[in-house]
Design an enzyme around this catalytic site. Structure first.
Site, PDB file in Angstrom:
ATOM      1  N   TRP A 361       0.843  -1.213   0.000  1.00  9.37           N
ATOM      2  CA  TRP A 361       0.000   0.000   0.000  1.00  9.37           C
ATOM      3  C   TRP A 361       0.866   1.245   0.000  1.00  9.37           C
ATOM      4  CZ3 TRP A 361      -1.983   2.790   4.836  1.00  9.37           C
ATOM      5  CH2 TRP A 361      -1.087   2.647   5.900  1.00  9.37           C
ATOM      6  N   ASP A 362       2.141   1.072   0.328  1.00 12.47           N
ATOM      7  CA  ASP A 362       3.103   2.184   0.301  1.00 12.47           C
ATOM      8  C   ASP A 362       3.015   2.931  -1.035  1.00 12.47           C
ATOM      9  OD1 ASP A 362       3.843   0.112   2.096  1.00 12.47           O
ATOM     10  OD2 ASP A 362       5.877   0.861   2.246  1.00 12.47           O
ATOM     11  N   GLU A 501       0.269  -2.252  12.753  1.00 17.14           N
ATOM     12  CA  GLU A 501       0.474  -3.714  12.712  1.00 17.14           C
ATOM     13  C   GLU A 501       0.741  -4.339  14.075  1.00 17.14           C
ATOM     14  OE1 GLU A 501       3.510  -4.356   9.766  1.00 17.14           O
ATOM     15  OE2 GLU A 501       2.029  -4.263   8.140  1.00 17.14           O
ATOM     16  N   LYS A 614       2.122   1.167  16.441  1.00 10.72           N
ATOM     17  CA  LYS A 614       3.311   1.136  15.588  1.00 10.72           C
ATOM     18  C   LYS A 614       3.361   2.378  14.696  1.00 10.72           C
ATOM     19  CE  LYS A 614       5.628  -1.691  12.079  1.00 10.72           C
ATOM     20  NZ  LYS A 614       5.542  -2.809  11.147  1.00 10.72           N
ATOM     21  N   GLN A 615       2.220   2.751  14.118  1.00  7.92           N
ATOM     22  CA  GLN A 615       2.232   3.806  13.092  1.00  7.92           C
ATOM     23  C   GLN A 615       0.860   4.450  12.974  1.00  7.92           C
ATOM     24  OE1 GLN A 615       2.669   0.161  10.508  1.00  7.92           O
ATOM     25  NE2 GLN A 615       2.271   1.687   8.916  1.00  7.92           N
TER      26      GLN A 615
HETATM   27  C1  BGC Z   1       4.623  -1.301   7.810  1.00  6.20           C
HETATM   28  C2  BGC Z   1       3.646  -1.388   6.661  1.00  6.20           C
HETATM   29  C3  BGC Z   1       4.395  -1.215   5.367  1.00  6.20           C
HETATM   30  C4  BGC Z   1       5.552  -2.191   5.263  1.00  6.20           C
HETATM   31  C5  BGC Z   1       6.399  -1.947   4.032  1.00  6.20           C
HETATM   32  C6  BGC Z   1       5.733  -2.327   7.621  1.00  6.20           C
HETATM   33  O1  BGC Z   1       6.664  -2.204   8.653  1.00  6.20           O
HETATM   34  O2  BGC Z   1       3.978  -1.539   9.036  1.00  6.20           O
HETATM   35  O3  BGC Z   1       2.652  -0.405   6.796  1.00  6.20           O
HETATM   36  O4  BGC Z   1       3.540  -1.394   4.293  1.00  6.20           O
HETATM   37  O5  BGC Z   1       6.390  -2.064   6.381  1.00  6.20           O
HETATM   38  O6  BGC Z   1       6.930  -0.677   4.042  1.00  6.20           O
END
Ligand code: BGC
Length: 777
Positions: A361-362, A501, A614-615
């Protein structure tokens, strides 16, 4: 400008370099920082990359890598990954049997290496001293040809400073390379070497193929040696195959103080359609030699100038930030293939091997806005890639018991899910990995990216040929995925993971449910429009995918009944059901890098039992729909979740910057801007060795343009600027392409000027006031 760095090079090299303001500089050779610097000094051509490993070899800490878009393989790896193809960027040198290199002899002095962001090259300079005191000045200029995409090369300037002796050289292509070279547990060799050959006494080649799909890759390379006047110097050339290493030996005996010039050219051919890669590679190499180093540099200068004309961002008042922004833009804009809609971008670009080069999704939510607004022709490839991978998304839905199309969490060249169901940790233990199953939001994110691309570009071709089919198939998936809760009379999504996550297997993650509802409503609205406006297209697509118009009603009915947690009286929105019942404590300590530290009081609990994230999750949602949520709600949620976010993903700081600006948390916002901009330059996440953080780069651009520049394109196409420049800057300039017109935006703290390169009337709103775009004179 003093040009302290540029002037450290000889006159020969200086003429290829930009002024200091465009140079990212490594002032001292630090062997231990090699891995990070190999990512930072990597170069790309649009089709392939070459990490910044030192060309002379003999570095003890080095992970050289050369990736080519579309060349994936699995073999013993746990997922298909971008293949590390043969290393052509090596040319070794010896004097009296001693290698001339960074870590040999008595050592080096006067070292400098620069990444020239304007011209797209890497140059270095140093003086090597052998054990017996022979001093050699070494200068190397490396590039990747953007004109040809399949060609790269470099030039050596070698000057014996205090001796006259034979210097021996080896032009090498090394096919012994592996992925994960320094992790024995993960190390994989993806290529079988089919041939190591000489090009009739003028160059060498290696023919390889991937082990799963037998995709051929051929690398050839040749050198030219001359004095500074361009006179060829004769050498004793000899071809030497060393197993999987192709090598061409040659030598020279320059006089003391005389500079010899060696150009190395390499060409890589890798295709799926069975053409003769060896022939193509040799052909490309011949052309590269004929054209020569000067031509390649000149062409690159021209092409990069065109790219910068659109992509540059100028900030007045913070030089470090200025260079940092350009560093991010440089790597991001250079990596996707402008000529190919079957490949995408990995989270580490092509600068390292983590995440296998897969699309996440990045791409849609972090990188695509930059491309859609600055390089719409590249964005088109990226969005078409998702359409081309629709068959994989359908297989993925079917495999997991759903209908329609479900985009995989990680996508490579087939569109199938590449994310394994388990993860091997570095100590060998195995953990289940649930994201492929649970991070369903990616399917809605892909649609959001397509919607935004269409909004900015008005590309009807994409909309009618690709997006509407994707809307139908993904909506079918959502209907099969949503669960009816009869007791509550609502649709839910349970057993999922949202963007954060660290909380897996939750119910009704607000981000996911909201995006799902939005996606269904958007699909219904657009399909209805097509039905009326373009009945012939509607009929064609409906026939192709066996579409019943009653499906639209079903989407709308279902969307209405999806449970989306709403803001409580105090404005706060719960991230998922039960989140507010978790152990709670605000973050209150930060490390030297200004990164949050886990609250002491929560250390006793597993992280999923705490409110620590986490984010960005709810804040990510606010960002995507910042024109929908009331400002008070955005502010309240920003302030609440900000104190609970660890930024364990590089995707997070840019969003907090942007929403910090948007909600008036200026001081915090600027700290987040620094965190996201310097994430690789200062190795903030301690993993730059594995590649650069592509999503952070795209997020940084969005933070500047959408955040500080305050640009929003409303769903009705209106352009709005509600800027909020940081006090650190006196001005901001950026450009973007809006439906074919290149607009230049100049902002100060209290004024705006927007000019267009097209002689067409265009309006915009500045802090709500209607204004007209000026036509560039
Ligand atoms: C993040 C995801 C991301 C992935 C790749 C993971 O650590 O939590 O949101 O898509 O890394 O960058």
């Amino acid at each position: 400008m003093a040009n302290i760095y540029k002037n450290r090079f000889s006159e020969e090299v200086r003429k290829y370099l930009s002024d200091d303001e465009w140079l990212h500089v490594e002032e001292n050779y630090d062997r231990l920082a090699n891995y990070e610097n190999e990512s930072i000094f990597a170069l790309t051509s649009g089709k392939m990359s070459s990490r910044g490993a030192h060309e002379e070899g003999f570095s003890l800490k080095s992970l050289p890598a050369h990736y080519v878009h579309g060349v994936f393989d699995r073999s013993e790896a746990y997922q298909r990954e971008l293949v590390n193809t043969p290393d052509w960027a090596k040319l070794k040198m010896y004097v009296s049997l001693e290698p001339i290199a960074l870590e040999t002899g008595q050592g080096i002095s006067d070292y400098i290496r620069v990444l020239d962001l304007k011209n797209g090259l890497v140059a270095k300079h140093y003086i090597h001293e052998s054990r017996e005191g022979r001093k050699t000045q070494v200068e190397i200029v490396k590039y990747m040809s953007r004109e040809h995409q399949t060609v790269g090369g470099f030039r050596y300037y070698i000057t014996p400073l205090n001796y006259e002796e034979v210097i021996e050289f080896e032009n090498i292509i090394d096919a012994t390379v592996t992925n994960f070279l320094d992790y024995p547990r993960f190390r994989v060799k993806h290529l079988t070497v089919r041939d190591v050959f000489s090009l009739g006494g003028d160059g060498v080649g290696v023919l390889t193929e991937t082990r799963d799909f037998l995709q051929a890759v051929c690398t050839t390379a040749a050198v030219r040696m001359s004095d500074l006047n361009g006179e060829e110097i004769s050498t004793n050339r000899e071809f030497k195959p060393f197993g999987e290493v192709a090598c061409e030996f040659f030598d020279a005996k320059p006089k003391e103080g005389q500079t010899i010039v060696i150009d190395k050219f390499a060409a890589v051919a890798a295709e799926k359609d069975g053409f003769d890669v060896r022939k193509v590679s040799e052909h490309d190499l011949r052309i590269a030699i004929e054209e020569g180093f000067e031509h390649h540099l000149e062409k690159n200068r021209e092409i990069y100038a065109e790219m910068w004309k659109r992509a540059d961002i100028k900030v007045s008042g913070d030089e470090k930030m200025q260079k940092g922004l350009r560093f991010n833009i440089f790597h991001l804009m250079g990596t996707p293939n402008p000529r190919d809609n079957m490949t995408n971008l990995g989270p580490k670009l092509m600068h390292g091997e983590e995440y296998g080069g897969h699309a996440f999704w990045d791409t849609e939510l972090f990188m695509l806005p930059f491309f859609s607004l600055v390089f719409p022709e590249i964005a088109k490839n990226l969005v078409e890639y998702r359409y081309n991978m629709l068959p994989g998304a359908k297989r993925n839905a079917k495999k997991r018991g759903g209908l329609g199309a479900r985009y995989p969490w990680q996508s490579a060249d087939t569109g199938d899910e590449e994310c394994p169901e388990w993860t091997i940790l570095y100590d060998g233990s195995v953990e289940p990995c649930t994201v492929a199953d649970e991070e369903v939001h990616v399917t809605a994110d892909v649609i959001y990216g397509g919607m935004q691309y269409y909004l900015y570009t008005g590309d009807d071709e994409y909309f009618y040929n690709n997006l509407i089919e994707m809307l139908i198939e993904t909506s079918r998936f959502w209907l099969s995925r949503l669960e009816w809760n009869a007791a509550q009379e609502r649709f839910e999504i349970t057993g999922i993971t949202g963007p954060d996550e660290w909380h897996e297997n939750v119910s009704n993650n607000t981000f996911t449910n909201y995006m799902t509802r939005w996606s269904l409503q958007y699909a219904a609205q657009e399909l209805q429009k097509v039905q009326v406006d373009r009945p012939e297209i509607y009929a064609r697509v409906a026939k192709k995918v066996d579409f019943d118009p009653a499906e639209i009603d079903k989407w709308l009915e279902t969307a209405e009944l999806i449970y989306v947690p709403e803001a409580a009286e105090d404005g706060l929105i719960e991230q998922f059901e039960g989140y507010f019942d978790l152990h709670d404590k605000e973050i209150y300590e930060y490390n030297d890098n200004n990164m949050p530290l886990w609250p002491e009081e929560l250390k006793q609990y597993p992280r999923e039992e705490t409110t620590i994230l986490k984010q960005a999750d709810i804040v990510m949602l606010m960002f995507l729909f910042r024109d929908v949520f009331p400002m008070e709600v955005q502010r309240r949620n920003f302030e609440y979740y900000e104190k609970r976010t660890m930024h364990g993903s590089s995707l997070s700081p840019s969003i907090y910057c942007l929403m910090g600006v948007h909600t008036g948390n200026d001081k915090l916002a600027y700290e987040y801007l620094e965190r996201t901009t310097y994430i690789d330059l200062e190795n903030k996440n301690n993993n730059t060795r594995e590649g650069l953080h592509a999503a952070a780069m795209g997020g940084t651009w969005q933070a500047v343009v959408f955040g500080y520049g305050g640009l929003t394109v409303f769903k009705n196409g209106e352009i709005h600027f509600d800027p909020n420049l940081p006090k650190e800057w006196s001005g901001l300039e950026f450009r973007f392409v809006y439906r074919g017109a290149l607009l230049t935006v100049n902002l100060t703290h209290d004024d705006i000027k927007v000019t267009s390169d097209k002689d067409e009337k265009l309006n915009y709103y500045y802090n709500g006031e209607l204004k007209e775009v000026e036509i560039a004179g």
